[in-house]
Design a protein around this motif. Structure first.
Motif, short mmCIF file in Angstrom:
data_model
loop_
_atom_site.label_atom_id
_atom_site.label_comp_id
_atom_site.label_asym_id
_atom_site.label_seq_id
_atom_site.Cartn_x
_atom_site.Cartn_y
_atom_site.Cartn_z
N GLY A 33 0.82 -1.22 0.00
CA GLY A 33 0.00 0.00 0.00
C GLY A 33 0.85 1.26 0.00
N VAL A 34 1.91 1.29 0.79
CA VAL A 34 2.81 2.44 0.81
C VAL A 34 3.47 2.63 -0.55
N SER A 35 3.86 1.51 -1.17
CA SER A 35 4.48 1.57 -2.50
C SER A 35 3.53 2.22 -3.52
N LEU A 36 2.30 1.76 -3.53
CA LEU A 36 1.31 2.33 -4.46
C LEU A 36 1.04 3.79 -4.16
N LEU A 37 1.01 4.15 -2.87
CA LEU A 37 0.78 5.54 -2.49
C LEU A 37 1.88 6.44 -3.02
N LEU A 38 3.13 6.03 -2.87
CA LEU A 38 4.24 6.85 -3.34
C LEU A 38 4.24 6.98 -4.86
N GLU A 39 4.06 5.87 -5.55
CA GLU A 39 4.08 5.90 -7.02
C GLU A 39 2.97 6.80 -7.57
N ASN A 40 1.75 6.55 -7.14
CA ASN A 40 0.62 7.31 -7.67
C ASN A 40 0.59 8.74 -7.15
N GLY A 41 1.10 8.94 -5.93
CA GLY A 41 1.18 10.29 -5.40
C GLY A 41 2.15 11.15 -6.21
N PHE A 42 3.31 10.61 -6.52
CA PHE A 42 4.27 11.36 -7.32
C PHE A 42 3.78 11.53 -8.75
N ASN A 43 3.07 10.55 -9.26
CA ASN A 43 2.51 10.68 -10.60
C ASN A 43 1.48 11.79 -10.65
N ALA A 44 0.66 11.91 -9.58
CA ALA A 44 -0.35 12.97 -9.53
C ALA A 44 0.29 14.35 -9.38
N MET A 45 1.37 14.42 -8.61
CA MET A 45 2.01 15.72 -8.35
C MET A 45 2.88 16.19 -9.51
N PHE A 46 3.62 15.27 -10.12
CA PHE A 46 4.64 15.68 -11.09
C PHE A 46 4.39 15.15 -12.50
N GLY A 47 3.35 14.32 -12.68
CA GLY A 47 3.06 13.78 -13.99
C GLY A 47 3.94 12.59 -14.33
N GLY A 48 3.56 11.89 -15.37
CA GLY A 48 4.27 10.69 -15.74
C GLY A 48 5.32 10.87 -16.82
N ASN A 49 5.50 12.10 -17.30
CA ASN A 49 6.49 12.32 -18.35
C ASN A 49 7.91 12.23 -17.79
N PRO A 50 8.80 11.55 -18.49
CA PRO A 50 10.18 11.43 -18.00
C PRO A 50 10.87 12.80 -17.92
N ARG A 51 11.72 12.95 -16.92
CA ARG A 51 12.52 14.15 -16.74
C ARG A 51 14.00 13.76 -16.83
N THR A 52 14.84 14.74 -17.08
CA THR A 52 16.28 14.48 -17.17
C THR A 52 17.03 15.47 -16.27
N TYR A 53 18.11 14.98 -15.71
CA TYR A 53 18.97 15.83 -14.89
C TYR A 53 19.69 16.85 -15.77
N PRO A 54 20.14 17.96 -15.17
CA PRO A 54 20.96 18.92 -15.94
C PRO A 54 22.18 18.22 -16.54
N GLY A 55 22.47 18.54 -17.78
CA GLY A 55 23.52 17.84 -18.50
C GLY A 55 24.91 18.05 -17.93
N ASP A 56 25.09 19.13 -17.13
CA ASP A 56 26.43 19.42 -16.62
C ASP A 56 26.68 18.86 -15.22
N ILE A 57 25.71 18.13 -14.65
CA ILE A 57 25.91 17.64 -13.29
C ILE A 57 27.00 16.57 -13.26
N LEU A 58 27.03 15.73 -14.26
CA LEU A 58 28.13 14.78 -14.47
C LEU A 58 28.32 14.66 -15.98
N LYS A 59 29.40 15.18 -16.49
CA LYS A 59 29.60 15.21 -17.92
C LYS A 59 29.97 13.82 -18.45
N GLN A 60 29.43 13.51 -19.62
CA GLN A 60 29.74 12.25 -20.28
C GLN A 60 31.17 12.31 -20.82
N GLN A 61 31.99 11.39 -20.38
CA GLN A 61 33.37 11.33 -20.84
C GLN A 61 33.76 9.88 -21.07
#
Length: 294
Positions: free
Chosen positions: A103-131
């Motif tokens: 139940g807690v697992s479902l609450l967290l998943e669906n709660g975050f989906n309701a608050m932030f949406g289901g579209n993927p997000r990406t971290y800033p590209g300069d936080i760790l540069k690809q090398q």
């Protein structure tokens, strides 16, 4: 597959396995203390990735401070979940705790989906540069090496904490016998909360590392890695900290090599391993059968 390709895949597999090990440690620590399979643990992994994303994106913090804040936020969430959802049911049957964890697992998943949406997000590209890092003829991504290094550092620190501190001794005593530990003056409630805090912090770190590596962050990102990490814990011997590490590394290496051979079946490897280990050695690779008097 040439030797160079083999070594490159091995590095990637150990890196992935170290992340599985970080998450699996939370499963195995909680199970070792109170006998609970905390299925909400994989969603704490997701929450850690979100916390790291927001502090890195909006507060513009660099990688290390963002990682530490993600670990701290995940630890606090783990303690809150334990105190609110699990502590009142500690004296009841395990099935009640298991249902609550789902139940807690479902609450967290669906709660975050309701608050932030289901579209993927990406971290800033300069936080760790690809090398690209070269070791002679062997080529590796710097991110894999960073993830591996941080994961190994956290695992070493955990081992030192559990084996060489007063709280670590209290955790080991509580895992053996909670009632006897309480009679010896150990605060069992504090010890259990600390176990949830440490396991959740490691999961939060893993969530942020994986979100940066794969450039993907969404409310359901923890489901598959969480399940695979549970398999890693069972493979190594759930309840055993070394078992979580061994199981995570083995699973990561096997999955990476299977993906190089046939990516379509790589995702099923974890579940095949789970079935095989439960049939052949249910206690896991490092676990031992325990006889109970009835």
């Amino acid at each position: 597959m040439s030797l160079i390709e083999f070594l490159q895949q091995l590095i990637n597999g150990v890196s992935l396995g170290s992340v599985y090990a970080l998450i699996a440690l939370g499963y195995t620590m909680v199970y070792g203390i109170i006998g609970l399979i905390n299925f909400a643990h994989c969603d704490i992994y997701m929450v850690g990735a979100y916390i790291g994303f927001f502090v890195a994106t909006y507060a513009r913090l660099p990688f290390i401070p963002a990682l530490l804040i993600a670990m701290l936020g995940s630890a606090l969430l783990g303690v809150v979940i334990e105190r609110v959802a699990y502590k009142p049911l500690r004296r009841t049957t395990n099935i009640n705790l298991l249902i609550t964890a789902i139940g807690v697992s479902l609450l967290l998943e669906n709660g975050f989906n309701a608050m932030f949406g289901g579209n993927p997000r990406t971290y800033p590209g300069d936080i760790l540069k690809q090398q690209t890092v070269m070791f002679g003829p062997i080529r590796s991504d710097a991110l894999h090496l960073i993830i591996l290094g941080i994961s190994l550092l956290l695992l070493v620190l955990l081992n030192l904490f559990v084996n060489h501190t007063k709280m670590g001794r209290a955790m080991r005593a509580t895992s053996l016998d909670k009632d006897a530990a309480a009679l010896m003056g150990i605060n069992v409630n504090t010890t259990i909360s600390m176990t949830f805090a440490i396991g959740s912090a490691l999961a939060g770190a893993a969530g942020m590392l994986v979100a940066i590596l794969y450039s993907s962050l969404d409310p359901y990102m923890g489901m598959m890695p969480g399940i695979k990490s549970f398999v890693a814990a069972v493979l190594g011997g759930i309840g055993l900290i070394p078992g979580a590490f061994v199981g995570g590394i083995i699973l990561g290496v096997v999955e990476t090599f299977m993906a190089a051979i046939n990516s379509k079946i790589a995702g099923a490897v974890a579940f095949v391993i789970l079935i095989v280990i439960l049939i052949i050695k249910p206690t896991g690779l490092l676990g031992k059968a325990v006889k109970e008097k009835v």
